[in-house]
Scaffold this motif. Structure first.
Motif, PDB file in Angstrom:
ATOM      1  N   GLN A 145       4.295   1.149   5.787  1.00 44.51           N
ATOM      2  CA  GLN A 145       4.119   1.458   4.363  1.00 44.51           C
ATOM      3  C   GLN A 145       5.295   2.254   3.817  1.00 44.51           C
ATOM      4  O   GLN A 145       5.760   2.001   2.715  1.00 44.51           O
ATOM      5  N   ARG A 146       5.811   3.192   4.604  1.00 40.00           N
ATOM      6  CA  ARG A 146       6.987   3.962   4.168  1.00 40.00           C
ATOM      7  C   ARG A 146       8.182   3.026   3.980  1.00 40.00           C
ATOM      8  O   ARG A 146       8.921   3.141   3.000  1.00 40.00           O
ATOM      9  N   ALA A 147       8.348   2.092   4.908  1.00 38.69           N
ATOM     10  CA  ALA A 147       9.442   1.124   4.786  1.00 38.69           C
ATOM     11  C   ALA A 147       9.279   0.292   3.522  1.00 38.69           C
ATOM     12  O   ALA A 147      10.240   0.094   2.774  1.00 38.69           O
ATOM     13  N   VAL A 178       9.827  -8.303   5.570  1.00 39.70           N
ATOM     14  CA  VAL A 178       9.024  -9.133   6.475  1.00 39.70           C
ATOM     15  C   VAL A 178       8.520  -8.296   7.644  1.00 39.70           C
ATOM     16  O   VAL A 178       7.333  -8.319   7.981  1.00 39.70           O
ATOM     17  N   LEU A 179       9.419  -7.542   8.260  1.00 43.30           N
ATOM     18  CA  LEU A 179       9.048  -6.740   9.422  1.00 43.30           C
ATOM     19  C   LEU A 179       8.027  -5.658   9.063  1.00 43.30           C
ATOM     20  O   LEU A 179       7.094  -5.392   9.827  1.00 43.30           O
ATOM     21  N   ALA A 180       8.180  -5.054   7.891  1.00 41.93           N
ATOM     22  CA  ALA A 180       7.220  -4.037   7.449  1.00 41.93           C
ATOM     23  C   ALA A 180       5.845  -4.668   7.212  1.00 41.93           C
ATOM     24  O   ALA A 180       4.816  -4.105   7.601  1.00 41.93           O
ATOM     25  N   LEU A 195       4.203  -5.200  10.474  1.00 42.96           N
ATOM     26  CA  LEU A 195       3.664  -3.944  11.001  1.00 42.96           C
ATOM     27  C   LEU A 195       2.305  -3.616  10.385  1.00 42.96           C
ATOM     28  O   LEU A 195       1.430  -3.072  11.051  1.00 42.96           O
ATOM     29  N   LEU A 196       2.152  -3.960   9.132  1.00 40.53           N
ATOM     30  CA  LEU A 196       0.909  -3.669   8.409  1.00 40.53           C
ATOM     31  C   LEU A 196      -0.116  -4.785   8.547  1.00 40.53           C
ATOM     32  O   LEU A 196      -1.155  -4.750   7.904  1.00 40.53           O
ATOM     33  N   GLN A 197       0.192  -5.770   9.391  1.00 44.01           N
ATOM     34  CA  GLN A 197      -0.693  -6.905   9.647  1.00 44.01           C
ATOM     35  C   GLN A 197      -1.004  -7.688   8.378  1.00 44.01           C
ATOM     36  O   GLN A 197      -2.127  -8.168   8.182  1.00 44.01           O
ATOM     37  N   ARG A 198      -0.004  -7.823   7.539  1.00 44.15           N
ATOM     38  CA  ARG A 198      -0.126  -8.593   6.298  1.00 44.15           C
ATOM     39  C   ARG A 198       0.655  -9.898   6.468  1.00 44.15           C
ATOM     40  O   ARG A 198       1.629 -10.161   5.795  1.00 44.15           O
ATOM     41  N   LEU A 206       4.831 -14.141   5.920  1.00 43.11           N
ATOM     42  CA  LEU A 206       5.221 -15.553   5.987  1.00 43.11           C
ATOM     43  C   LEU A 206       5.863 -16.003   4.682  1.00 43.11           C
ATOM     44  O   LEU A 206       6.879 -16.706   4.690  1.00 43.11           O
ATOM     45  N   ALA A 207       5.285 -15.601   3.568  1.00 45.01           N
ATOM     46  CA  ALA A 207       5.825 -15.993   2.259  1.00 45.01           C
ATOM     47  C   ALA A 207       7.215 -15.405   2.043  1.00 45.01           C
ATOM     48  O   ALA A 207       8.126 -16.093   1.566  1.00 45.01           O
ATOM     49  N   GLU A 208       7.401 -14.145   2.403  1.00 45.64           N
ATOM     50  CA  GLU A 208       8.715 -13.503   2.240  1.00 45.64           C
ATOM     51  C   GLU A 208       9.745 -14.152   3.157  1.00 45.64           C
ATOM     52  O   GLU A 208      10.890 -14.385   2.753  1.00 45.64           O
TER      53      GLU A 208
END
Length: 93
Positions: free
Chosen positions: A23-25, A50-52, A55-58, A63-65
């Motif tokens: 979330q900070r990223a 994408v990596l952030a 991490l947040l399981q979104r 995938l869209a990004e």
């Protein structure tokens, strides 16, 4: 937006990713997007986003990004890094 400012924000976002603070990223990357809309380092911002999101399981958003990055920069070397992320399916060769 100066390159120095861009790199500072991206560096802080990368540090947040290393600390597993998704979330900070994302917050730092949103600040980067707002302050530097025509960013030189937009591909780095997108890959970090994408990596952030992973991490947040979104995963759907990740995938869209990743798909967006691939469509806008199909030869980006950053795609290789994303292949091992939760969004890897979106950037397969």
């Amino acid at each position: 937006c100066s390159a120095e400012r861009e790199l500072g924000l991206l560096s802080r976002a990368q540090a947040a990713l290393r600390a597993r603070s998704g979330q900070r990223a994302l917050d730092l990357l949103a600040e980067h997007a707002a302050l530097c809309p025509s960013a030189t380092f937009w591909q780095e911002r997108s890959a970090a986003r994408v990596l952030a999101l992973c991490l947040l399981q979104r995963e759907p958003q990740a995938l869209a990004e990743a798909a967006r990055l691939r469509s806008l920069a199909p030869r980006s070397p950053l795609l290789a890094r994303l292949r091992t992320s939760c969004a890897g399916a979106a950037v397969e060769p």
